[in-house]
Design a protein around this motif. Structure first.
Motif, PDB file in Angstrom:
ATOM      1  N   LEU A 113      -6.008   9.042  -2.993  1.00  0.00           N
ATOM      2  CA  LEU A 113      -7.083   8.655  -2.069  1.00  0.00           C
ATOM      3  C   LEU A 113      -6.664   7.474  -1.196  1.00  0.00           C
ATOM      4  O   LEU A 113      -6.962   7.442   0.002  1.00  0.00           O
ATOM      5  CB  LEU A 113      -8.360   8.328  -2.843  1.00  0.00           C
ATOM      6  CG  LEU A 113      -9.085   9.517  -3.456  1.00  0.00           C
ATOM      7  CD1 LEU A 113     -10.251   9.045  -4.320  1.00  0.00           C
ATOM      8  CD2 LEU A 113      -9.557  10.482  -2.375  1.00  0.00           C
ATOM      9  N   ALA A 114      -5.958   6.512  -1.791  1.00  0.00           N
ATOM     10  CA  ALA A 114      -5.470   5.368  -1.018  1.00  0.00           C
ATOM     11  C   ALA A 114      -4.457   5.817   0.040  1.00  0.00           C
ATOM     12  O   ALA A 114      -4.483   5.331   1.172  1.00  0.00           O
ATOM     13  CB  ALA A 114      -4.840   4.329  -1.947  1.00  0.00           C
TER      14      ALA A 114
ATOM     15  N   TYR B 226      -2.318   7.101 -12.481  1.00  0.00           N
ATOM     16  CA  TYR B 226      -3.482   6.825 -11.625  1.00  0.00           C
ATOM     17  C   TYR B 226      -3.357   7.578 -10.311  1.00  0.00           C
ATOM     18  O   TYR B 226      -3.547   7.035  -9.231  1.00  0.00           O
ATOM     19  CB  TYR B 226      -3.661   5.321 -11.423  1.00  0.00           C
ATOM     20  CG  TYR B 226      -3.817   4.586 -12.721  1.00  0.00           C
ATOM     21  CD1 TYR B 226      -4.955   4.760 -13.498  1.00  0.00           C
ATOM     22  CD2 TYR B 226      -2.813   3.760 -13.207  1.00  0.00           C
ATOM     23  CE1 TYR B 226      -5.091   4.123 -14.721  1.00  0.00           C
ATOM     24  CE2 TYR B 226      -2.945   3.116 -14.425  1.00  0.00           C
ATOM     25  CZ  TYR B 226      -4.084   3.302 -15.169  1.00  0.00           C
ATOM     26  OH  TYR B 226      -4.225   2.679 -16.382  1.00  0.00           O
TER      27      TYR B 226
ATOM     28  N   LYS C  81      -5.050  10.083  -8.898  1.00  0.00           N
ATOM     29  CA  LYS C  81      -6.203  10.349  -8.031  1.00  0.00           C
ATOM     30  C   LYS C  81      -6.543   9.166  -7.123  1.00  0.00           C
ATOM     31  O   LYS C  81      -6.675   9.338  -5.910  1.00  0.00           O
ATOM     32  CB  LYS C  81      -7.396  10.810  -8.863  1.00  0.00           C
ATOM     33  CG  LYS C  81      -7.153  12.184  -9.481  1.00  0.00           C
ATOM     34  CD  LYS C  81      -8.328  12.652 -10.301  1.00  0.00           C
ATOM     35  CE  LYS C  81      -8.039  14.035 -10.860  1.00  0.00           C
ATOM     36  NZ  LYS C  81      -9.208  14.602 -11.537  1.00  0.00           N
ATOM     37  N   PRO C  82      -6.663   7.941  -7.653  1.00  0.00           N
ATOM     38  CA  PRO C  82      -6.916   6.826  -6.735  1.00  0.00           C
ATOM     39  C   PRO C  82      -5.741   6.553  -5.801  1.00  0.00           C
ATOM     40  O   PRO C  82      -5.936   6.169  -4.640  1.00  0.00           O
ATOM     41  CB  PRO C  82      -7.179   5.627  -7.643  1.00  0.00           C
ATOM     42  CG  PRO C  82      -7.021   6.070  -9.036  1.00  0.00           C
ATOM     43  CD  PRO C  82      -6.774   7.530  -9.046  1.00  0.00           C
TER      44      PRO C  82
ATOM     45  N   ALA D  34       1.433   3.228  -3.575  1.00  0.00           N
ATOM     46  CA  ALA D  34       0.889   4.589  -3.652  1.00  0.00           C
ATOM     47  C   ALA D  34       2.011   5.593  -3.895  1.00  0.00           C
ATOM     48  O   ALA D  34       1.856   6.520  -4.695  1.00  0.00           O
ATOM     49  CB  ALA D  34       0.130   4.930  -2.375  1.00  0.00           C
TER      50      ALA D  34
ATOM     51  N   TRP E 155      -7.861   8.959 -14.692  1.00  0.00           N
ATOM     52  CA  TRP E 155      -7.705   9.171 -13.244  1.00  0.00           C
ATOM     53  C   TRP E 155      -6.321   9.685 -12.859  1.00  0.00           C
ATOM     54  O   TRP E 155      -5.853   9.442 -11.772  1.00  0.00           O
ATOM     55  CB  TRP E 155      -8.021   7.931 -12.446  1.00  0.00           C
ATOM     56  CG  TRP E 155      -9.393   7.391 -12.663  1.00  0.00           C
ATOM     57  CD1 TRP E 155     -10.551   8.108 -12.698  1.00  0.00           C
ATOM     58  CD2 TRP E 155      -9.749   6.046 -12.882  1.00  0.00           C
ATOM     59  NE1 TRP E 155     -11.611   7.284 -12.929  1.00  0.00           N
ATOM     60  CE2 TRP E 155     -11.136   6.002 -13.050  1.00  0.00           C
ATOM     61  CE3 TRP E 155      -9.042   4.869 -12.954  1.00  0.00           C
ATOM     62  CZ2 TRP E 155     -11.816   4.826 -13.275  1.00  0.00           C
ATOM     63  CZ3 TRP E 155      -9.717   3.705 -13.183  1.00  0.00           C
ATOM     64  CH2 TRP E 155     -11.080   3.678 -13.338  1.00  0.00           C
ATOM     65  N   SER E 156      -5.643  10.340 -13.760  1.00  0.00           N
ATOM     66  CA  SER E 156      -4.331  10.889 -13.431  1.00  0.00           C
ATOM     67  C   SER E 156      -4.407  12.389 -13.302  1.00  0.00           C
ATOM     68  O   SER E 156      -3.541  13.034 -12.871  1.00  0.00           O
ATOM     69  CB  SER E 156      -3.298  10.520 -14.493  1.00  0.00           C
ATOM     70  OG  SER E 156      -3.103   9.126 -14.484  1.00  0.00           O
TER      71      SER E 156
ATOM     72  N   ALA F   4      -5.691  14.344  -4.977  1.00  0.00           N
ATOM     73  CA  ALA F   4      -6.855  13.608  -5.482  1.00  0.00           C
ATOM     74  C   ALA F   4      -7.837  14.548  -6.181  1.00  0.00           C
ATOM     75  O   ALA F   4      -8.448  14.174  -7.181  1.00  0.00           O
ATOM     76  CB  ALA F   4      -7.546  12.873  -4.333  1.00  0.00           C
TER      77      ALA F   4
ATOM     78  N   TRP G  27       0.834  -1.196   0.000  1.00  0.00           N
ATOM     79  CA  TRP G  27       0.000   0.000   0.000  1.00  0.00           C
ATOM     80  C   TRP G  27       0.874   1.254   0.000  1.00  0.00           C
ATOM     81  O   TRP G  27       0.678   2.164  -0.806  1.00  0.00           O
ATOM     82  CB  TRP G  27      -0.886  -0.038   1.233  1.00  0.00           C
ATOM     83  CG  TRP G  27      -2.058   0.889   1.277  1.00  0.00           C
ATOM     84  CD1 TRP G  27      -2.330   1.928   0.448  1.00  0.00           C
ATOM     85  CD2 TRP G  27      -3.122   0.843   2.221  1.00  0.00           C
ATOM     86  NE1 TRP G  27      -3.495   2.542   0.838  1.00  0.00           N
ATOM     87  CE2 TRP G  27      -4.002   1.896   1.922  1.00  0.00           C
ATOM     88  CE3 TRP G  27      -3.408   0.021   3.309  1.00  0.00           C
ATOM     89  CZ2 TRP G  27      -5.151   2.152   2.661  1.00  0.00           C
ATOM     90  CZ3 TRP G  27      -4.554   0.279   4.042  1.00  0.00           C
ATOM     91  CH2 TRP G  27      -5.421   1.317   3.713  1.00  0.00           C
TER      92      TRP G  27
END
Length: 128
Positions: free
Chosen positions: A70-71, A64, A66-67, A55, A127-128, A110, A51
């Motif tokens: 958020l993670a 990616y 944005k996700p 991230a 989502w970037s 995000a 994780w």
């Protein structure tokens, strides 16, 4: 100027996540007792490391974003409440507030994405 600041901010946030996860990889055997104190089962320790490192790398590259942001924000909130308010004390409160400040930075990423200077923008990734 905006893209430069977004890049530098993203690198700094990514470094925090990646470096922490990388440190956990190097001290994997000693992390067992440390994470066990939080009541986290042994099976989740590789997930925690993945994780953080994952991230961090996604943020660094701007893929990616944005996700990933958020993670990372979720990670900071969960670890802030689960770990840094665990035994109290002034140093733990400082670490808790650091996690909440990092959460704010991740939420900005995000919301606004990686900026023009990212692989996500270059390759038109969603989502970037």
């Amino acid at each position: 100027m905006q893209n430069l600041l977004m890049l530098v901010g993203r690198i700094m946030l990514a470094a925090m996540m990646f470096w922490t996860g990388y440190g956990r990889i190097l001290s994997f055997t000693s992390i067992h007792n440390y994470v066990n104190d939080w009541g986290v089962p042994h099976a989740f320790k590789p997930i925690i490391i993945l994780w953080e490192v994952g991230a961090g790398l996604l943020l660094l590259l701007g893929i990616y974003t944005k996700p990933a942001a958020l993670a990372a924000a979720l990670f900071c909130v969960v670890s802030g409440f689960a770990v840094h308010l665990y035994d109290g004390g002034e140093l733990q409160l400082i670490d808790f507030m650091k996690n909440m400040a990092l959460t704010g930075g991740f939420l900005y990423v995000a919301a606004f994405g990686a900026g023009d200077w990212s692989f996500g923008k270059k390759y038109k990734l969603k989502w970037s």
